[in-house]
Design a protein around this motif. Structure first.
Motif, PDB file in Angstrom:
ATOM      1  N   ASN A   1       0.804  -1.226   0.000  1.00  0.00           N
ATOM      2  CA  ASN A   1       0.000   0.000   0.000  1.00  0.00           C
ATOM      3  C   ASN A   1       0.834   1.271   0.000  1.00  0.00           C
ATOM      4  O   ASN A   1       0.293   2.361   0.178  1.00  0.00           O
ATOM      5  CB  ASN A   1      -0.922   0.015   1.229  1.00  0.00           C
ATOM      6  CG  ASN A   1      -1.945  -1.096   1.206  1.00  0.00           C
ATOM      7  OD1 ASN A   1      -2.378  -1.522   0.143  1.00  0.00           O
ATOM      8  ND2 ASN A   1      -2.321  -1.577   2.381  1.00  0.00           N
TER       9      ASN A   1
ATOM     10  N   ASN B   1     -11.798  -1.004  -1.964  1.00  0.00           N
ATOM     11  CA  ASN B   1     -12.052  -0.737  -0.551  1.00  0.00           C
ATOM     12  C   ASN B   1     -11.701   0.704  -0.201  1.00  0.00           C
ATOM     13  O   ASN B   1     -10.716   1.253  -0.707  1.00  0.00           O
ATOM     14  CB  ASN B   1     -11.207  -1.667   0.333  1.00  0.00           C
ATOM     15  CG  ASN B   1     -11.577  -3.122   0.149  1.00  0.00           C
ATOM     16  OD1 ASN B   1     -12.745  -3.486   0.213  1.00  0.00           O
ATOM     17  ND2 ASN B   1     -10.581  -3.957  -0.099  1.00  0.00           N
TER      18      ASN B   1
ATOM     19  N   TYR C   1      -9.954   2.850   2.180  1.00  0.00           N
ATOM     20  CA  TYR C   1      -8.881   2.586   3.142  1.00  0.00           C
ATOM     21  C   TYR C   1      -7.908   3.754   3.100  1.00  0.00           C
ATOM     22  O   TYR C   1      -7.203   3.956   2.115  1.00  0.00           O
ATOM     23  CB  TYR C   1      -8.174   1.276   2.784  1.00  0.00           C
ATOM     24  CG  TYR C   1      -7.139   0.819   3.782  1.00  0.00           C
ATOM     25  CD1 TYR C   1      -7.491   0.503   5.088  1.00  0.00           C
ATOM     26  CD2 TYR C   1      -5.800   0.689   3.407  1.00  0.00           C
ATOM     27  CE1 TYR C   1      -6.539   0.069   6.002  1.00  0.00           C
ATOM     28  CE2 TYR C   1      -4.842   0.255   4.311  1.00  0.00           C
ATOM     29  CZ  TYR C   1      -5.219  -0.055   5.610  1.00  0.00           C
ATOM     30  OH  TYR C   1      -4.274  -0.481   6.522  1.00  0.00           O
TER      31      TYR C   1
ATOM     32  N   LYS D   1      -5.232   4.277   4.882  1.00  0.00           N
ATOM     33  CA  LYS D   1      -3.828   3.989   5.179  1.00  0.00           C
ATOM     34  C   LYS D   1      -3.091   3.457   3.955  1.00  0.00           C
ATOM     35  O   LYS D   1      -2.416   2.430   3.985  1.00  0.00           O
ATOM     36  CB  LYS D   1      -3.743   3.018   6.353  1.00  0.00           C
ATOM     37  CG  LYS D   1      -4.254   3.616   7.655  1.00  0.00           C
ATOM     38  CD  LYS D   1      -4.133   2.660   8.820  1.00  0.00           C
ATOM     39  CE  LYS D   1      -4.655   3.296  10.110  1.00  0.00           C
ATOM     40  NZ  LYS D   1      -4.563   2.376  11.269  1.00  0.00           N
TER      41      LYS D   1
ATOM     42  N   ALA E   1      -7.410   0.056  -3.338  1.00  0.00           N
ATOM     43  CA  ALA E   1      -7.910   0.729  -2.141  1.00  0.00           C
ATOM     44  C   ALA E   1      -7.473   2.181  -2.162  1.00  0.00           C
ATOM     45  O   ALA E   1      -6.462   2.539  -2.765  1.00  0.00           O
ATOM     46  CB  ALA E   1      -7.393   0.045  -0.876  1.00  0.00           C
TER      47      ALA E   1
ATOM     48  N   SER F   1      -8.671   6.395  -0.253  1.00  0.00           N
ATOM     49  CA  SER F   1      -9.578   7.203   0.564  1.00  0.00           C
ATOM     50  C   SER F   1     -10.874   7.447  -0.196  1.00  0.00           C
ATOM     51  O   SER F   1     -11.021   7.058  -1.363  1.00  0.00           O
ATOM     52  CB  SER F   1      -8.910   8.538   0.892  1.00  0.00           C
ATOM     53  OG  SER F   1      -8.730   9.283  -0.311  1.00  0.00           O
TER      54      SER F   1
END
Length: 338
Positions: free
Chosen positions: A131, A187, A189, A191, A206, A208
Motif C-alpha cells: 500500500n 475498498n 482505506y 492507510k 484501495a 480514501s
C-alpha cells in the motif's frame, strides 16, 4: 465427406496454432533481471534477483548474440518475495503487458514510474504489491485508461459509449451498476501512501473516499459519460463524493452519488442512490458533529483526473469552488433547498 472436411479444417487450425506460437530460444540475465527470449523477437521478464535493490529499470529491449529483443511482458510472480524500492518502465518501451500478479509479494516497493505510454496492466497486476506505492510518469493516463477499459469489459459495461442520445434513466442505471462493481472491487482505506490518487487507488485496489470518488469518475468517463456531467466533489475537510448531472423529472440538475453508500448485493437498481445535495449536507453535519460548520457553498470540485506527479493541469486549479465552476462553465443548477 463433411467429416473429412471438418477434420482437415481442424488439422489446419492446429498446424497454424503450432506455427504461430513463439518458441523460447534462450534465457538471459540483463541488469540483474531474468528474461526469456523468443523467436518472434520478444522478451518476457520472468524473474527479479533476490536481495535488497534500490532501483531497477525495465527497458524497451534486451540484446543477445547481436540481436535485439523487445521487452513486451512481465509474467506473474516475477517479483515474488523480492525487495525493490523503485521500479521504472523506460520511455523506450514500445509495448509491455503487466500480467496479473506480476508484482505479487514484492516487498518495500515505494515508487513505480510509468514513462512509456504503451504500458498495459492486466487486472490485478499490482495485487498484493503493498500500500506504499507512489505512481509517477507520463505514461500513467494511457495505462489507467487501458486498465479502466479492461474493468468495464469484465463488468459488461460500455466503453466509449455516446451518451448524447441515451435516456437519462438508462444512463443512471449504468452509472449505478458501475458504482456497484467498484464497491465490489475496491475498498475505502485511508492507510494507503497515496490514498487520494486515482492511479494508486485503481491499481492497488484501495484508497480514501477522495481516491475512490476519483476512480469512479475516471472509469465513468472512459465509459463515455461527458466529463462536464460527472465530477468529483469534496467538502474541503475529509469526505469526497461525485456530482452527476441528470434529469430526474425536474430537468437536468446536479445530484450527489456517494461511492461510500453501500449498495446491497442483490440490488440491481435504486434511484435513491442519486441524492439531492441537501441530504448530503445533513449527512455531513451528522458525521462531523458540532465541531465543524458544513457550508455547501464551500464545497469544491477536484479537477485532476489521474493525480500523479507533474500531471498536466490543463490550465485548471487542482480544486475549484463548485459555485465558481458552475458559473465559469454555465454548468447548471445544484439540488440545494433554499
Amino acid at each position: 465427406m463433411k467429416c473429412i472436411s471438418n477434420f482437415i479444417i481442424l488439422a489446419l487450425v492446429s498446424v497454424t496454432t503450432v506455427f504461430c506460437a513463439p518458441t523460447k530460444v534462450a534465457s538471459i540475465i540483463s541488469d540483474r533481471l531474468t528474461y526469456n527470449l523468443y523467436n518472434n523477437g520478444k522478451a518476457s521478464l520472468v524473474k527479479a534477483p533476490y536481495g535488497s535493490l534500490t532501483e531497477i529499470t525495465i527497458p524497451g529491449s534486451v540484446s543477445f548474440n547481436g540481436k535485439r529483443y523487445l521487452v513486451n511482458e512481465i509474467v506473474a510472480n516475477a517479483f515474488l518475495d523480492k525487495e525493490v524500492n523503485k521500479i521504472t518502465i523506460d520511455s523506450s518501451n514500445t509495448g509491455i503487458r503487466i500480467n496479473e500478479n506480476a508484482f505479487y509479494g514484492i516487498r518495500n516497493l515505494k515508487e513505480f514510474n510509468i514513462n512509456s505510454k504503451y504500458v498495459e496492466p492486466e487486472i490485478g497486476a499490482f495485487y498484493n504489491a503493498g500500500n506504499n506505492i507512489y505512481f509517477k510518469g507520463s505514461g500513467i493516463p494511457s495505462a489507467v485508461n487501458r486498465y479502466s477499459e479492461k474493468l468495464l469489459n469484465k463488468w459488461d459495461l460500455p466503453v466509449g459509449k455516446n451518451y448524447k442520445y441515451v435516456d437519462d434513466w438508462d444512463r443512471m442505471k449504468e452509472i449505478f451498476t458501475l458504482a456497484k462493481r467498484i464497491q465490489e472491487t475496491y475498498n475505502i482505506y485511508d492507510k494507503v501512501a497515496d490514498a487520494n490518487s486515482t492511479t494508486a487507488a485503481i491499481f492497488i485496489g484501495a484508497g480514501s473516499s477522495v481516491g475512490l470518488s476519483r476512480v469512479f469518475r475516471t472509469i465513468a468517463l472512459v465509459m463515455g459519460i461527458p466529463e462536464n456531467e460527472f465530477l468529483t466533489g469534496y467538502d474541503n475537510i475529509h469526505v469526497s463524493w461525485n456530482y452527476v448531472k441528470v434529469d430526474i423529472n425536474k430537468g437536468k440538475k446536479w445530484y450527489v452519488f456517494d461511492i461510500q453508500d453501500k449498495i446491497g448485493k442483490n440490488t440491481l437498481w435504486n434511484l435513491s442512490a442519486f441524492k439531492e445535495e441537501t441530504k448530503l449536507v445533513a449527512t455531513l453535519k451528522k458525521f462531523y458533529g458540532s465541531g465543524y460548520t458544513i457550508n455547501p457553498n464551500d464545497f469544491v470540485i477536484l479537477n485532476r483526473r489521474y493525480v500523479y506527479q507533474n500531471e498536466s493541469s490543463n490550465g485548471l486549479k487542482e480544486s475549484e469552488n463548485f459555485n465558481d465552476w458552475l458559473k465559469r462553465t454555465n454548468g447548471g443548477e445544484r439540488t440545494l433547498s433554499n
